[in-house]
Write an enzyme that holds these catalytic residues in place. Structure first.
Site, mmCIF file in Angstrom:
data_model
loop_
_atom_site.group_PDB
_atom_site.id
_atom_site.type_symbol
_atom_site.label_atom_id
_atom_site.label_comp_id
_atom_site.label_asym_id
_atom_site.label_seq_id
_atom_site.Cartn_x
_atom_site.Cartn_y
_atom_site.Cartn_z
ATOM 1 N N GLU A 328 0.788 -1.309 0.017
ATOM 2 C CA GLU A 328 -0.018 -0.120 0.070
ATOM 3 C C GLU A 328 0.962 1.145 -0.063
ATOM 4 O OE1 GLU A 328 -4.013 -0.778 2.152
ATOM 5 O OE2 GLU A 328 -2.688 0.202 3.447
ATOM 6 N N CYS A 329 0.736 2.230 -0.936
ATOM 7 C CA CYS A 329 1.266 3.534 -1.162
ATOM 8 C C CYS A 329 2.881 3.369 -0.961
ATOM 9 C CB CYS A 329 0.692 4.391 0.263
ATOM 10 S SG CYS A 329 1.185 6.173 -0.232
ATOM 11 N N GLY A 330 3.534 3.489 0.441
ATOM 12 C CA GLY A 330 4.768 3.207 0.467
ATOM 13 C C GLY A 330 5.438 1.893 -0.053
ATOM 14 N N ALA A 429 -0.843 -0.761 -5.098
ATOM 15 C CA ALA A 429 -1.242 0.397 -5.120
ATOM 16 C C ALA A 429 -1.104 1.602 -4.291
ATOM 17 C CB ALA A 429 -3.059 0.325 -5.337
#
Length: 437
Positions: A328-330, A429
């Site tokens: 997720e993200c990072g 994502a």
């Protein structure tokens, strides 16, 4: 226990509500009360400060991403072992998105649903008597949201405080305290908000100073008396994200720390075991786990160390050959080919997905999101909808054409197009999941 509670809110961001909320949590805990914290909206960082102030995990209560029954359940769990629950608002009291009443993401939704009064923190650094007009407007804006009292923040002098206090009390709303301007009580910040609690030097001593300031400036007995009973309906966890595996290898260090407390709590309630490891310490996922989860955080601040973590990359690649890996993200950034840091230097990442992200070519992406999954993945089955959000400055600068993970929509239902990536057992994502839609 019979818990009582209130919401610490303001008319805008930057008014000082986080410092005052943390100070109140510690000040009341020092009196022997069992105190718990909560945060409205999608925020990973403030619940860490709530834990530091109270000694107990905080929780997020998000009226857009979570259905009302889930909010009731989470609020009830915080209240079950507490004398006092202090809910910290995000942004301004009524700040949310256009949505059905009670589902806007604003702290006012929680005040209305949980029947909690608001302790309004008002920054008077730029005015004095005008404070009464602002407070009057907030108090009259929604009959279901009650302003129980006001705390004046950043008063410049005794006269400045008296002018604002008298004007507000003339409209029938009590002022329960006032703090003078003091830069020493300000929490340090960086690009995604406050510096994380675990990175704050001498954190406990700082929280003690906040509690001292709050005790000296506020009428704690009046604040406690303002609190209302917190006894929500039993609620339901039906919309909680189920555990993606029975043994979950979870990246957990200064680069990967954005995990919602309610998610880990629910996964454990469902019998899952969380097995943490540190990519920054060059550790990889335990091969006996059945999934690896790389949460968000600050990989852009640690890109050089991640690039040098060969054991982490090798063990992650070996794990991904047979078992799911989700970022997720990072975490999504770390799964790509490279990460360009703020100085424009490219650093090698895991290479399990084909994209490159850049913090040098940064652009803010912020808002509620709903993801409709394009394939089965650790977030759910193909076609499922997941509520969450995005908050990042890094962006994709190269993509190798991996299949998208989901179709993304903003909080008002407007399509944003395909998002994320999937390749083999690896998915990711920029989207942070909160609950099932």
């Amino acid at each position: 226990m019979t818990a009582r509670g209130f919401i610490v809110a303001a008319d805008r961001s930057g008014a000082g509500k986080t410092s005052i909320a943390i100070g109140l949590m510690r000040a009341f805990a020092r009196t022997g009360l069992a105190v718990r914290g909560a945060k409205s909206g999608p925020d990973y960082i403030d619940p860490g400060y709530h834990r530091a102030a109270t000694g107990h995990a905080g929780v997020n209560l998000d009226s857009w991403a979570m259905d009302p029954a889930f909010i009731d359940r989470l609020a009830g769990r915080q209240a079950a072992e507490a004398d006092l629950v202090i809910v910290e608002s995000a942004m301004g009291l009524f700040d949310g998105i256009p949505a059905a009443k009670g589902r806007t993401g604003a702290a006012a939704d929680l005040a209305r649903r949980l029947r909690l009064p608001v302790l309004l923190v008002h920054d008077v650094s730029g005015h004095s008597q005008t404070a009464a007009a602002i407070v009057r407007g907030l108090a009259a804006h929604d009959a279901g949201v009650r302003i129980g009292g006001v705390v004046l923040n950043k008063a410049g002098s005794a006269r400045h405080e008296a002018l604002a206090r008298d004007a507000i009390e003339r409209i029938g709303i009590p002022v329960l305290g006032a703090l003078r301007r003091d830069p020493g009580l300000t929490l340090p910040e960086r690009h995604l908000g406050l510096v994380q609690a675990g990175e704050h030097a001498a954190l406990d001593a700082f929280i003690e100073r906040l509690a001292d300031a709050v005790e000296n400036a506020l009428d704690l007995a009046a604040v406690k008396a303002m609190a209302a009973p917190l006894a929500p309906a039993a609620g339901s966890a039906a919309s909680a994200l189920p555990p993606p595996g029975r043994r979950i290898a979870l990246a957990r260090d200064a680069a990967f720390s954005f995990v919602y407390p309610h998610m880990l709590e629910h996964w454990r309630d469902e019998g899952a075991e969380i097995v943490p490891f540190s990519p920054l310490a060059d550790e990889g996922p335990d091969p006996s786990c059945d999934i690896c989860w790389l949460p968000g955080g600050y990989p852009e601040l640690h890109a050089g160390r991640l690039a040098a973590a060969a054991n982490f990359r090798d063990r992650l690649a070996a794990f991904a050959r047979t078992s799911p890996v989700h970022g997720e993200c990072g975490g999504f950034m770390a799964l790509g080919e490279a990460l360009v840091d703020g100085a424009g230097v490219a650093h090698r990442m895991a290479g399990l997905l084909g994209h490159t992200t850049s913090f040098a070519a940064r652009r803010i992406n912020l808002g509620y999101r709903q993801a409709r999954l394009a394939a089965d993945c650790p977030l759910g089955r193909a076609g499922a909808t997941i509520n969450g959000h995005e908050f990042h400055y890094s962006r994709l600068v190269e993509s190798s054409g991996d299949a998208p993970l989901a179709d993304l929509f903003d909080g008002e239902g407007r399509p944003l197009g395909p998002a994320g990536a999937r390749r083999g057992h690896v998915t990711g994502a920029f989207f942070h999941a909160i609950a099932r839609g």
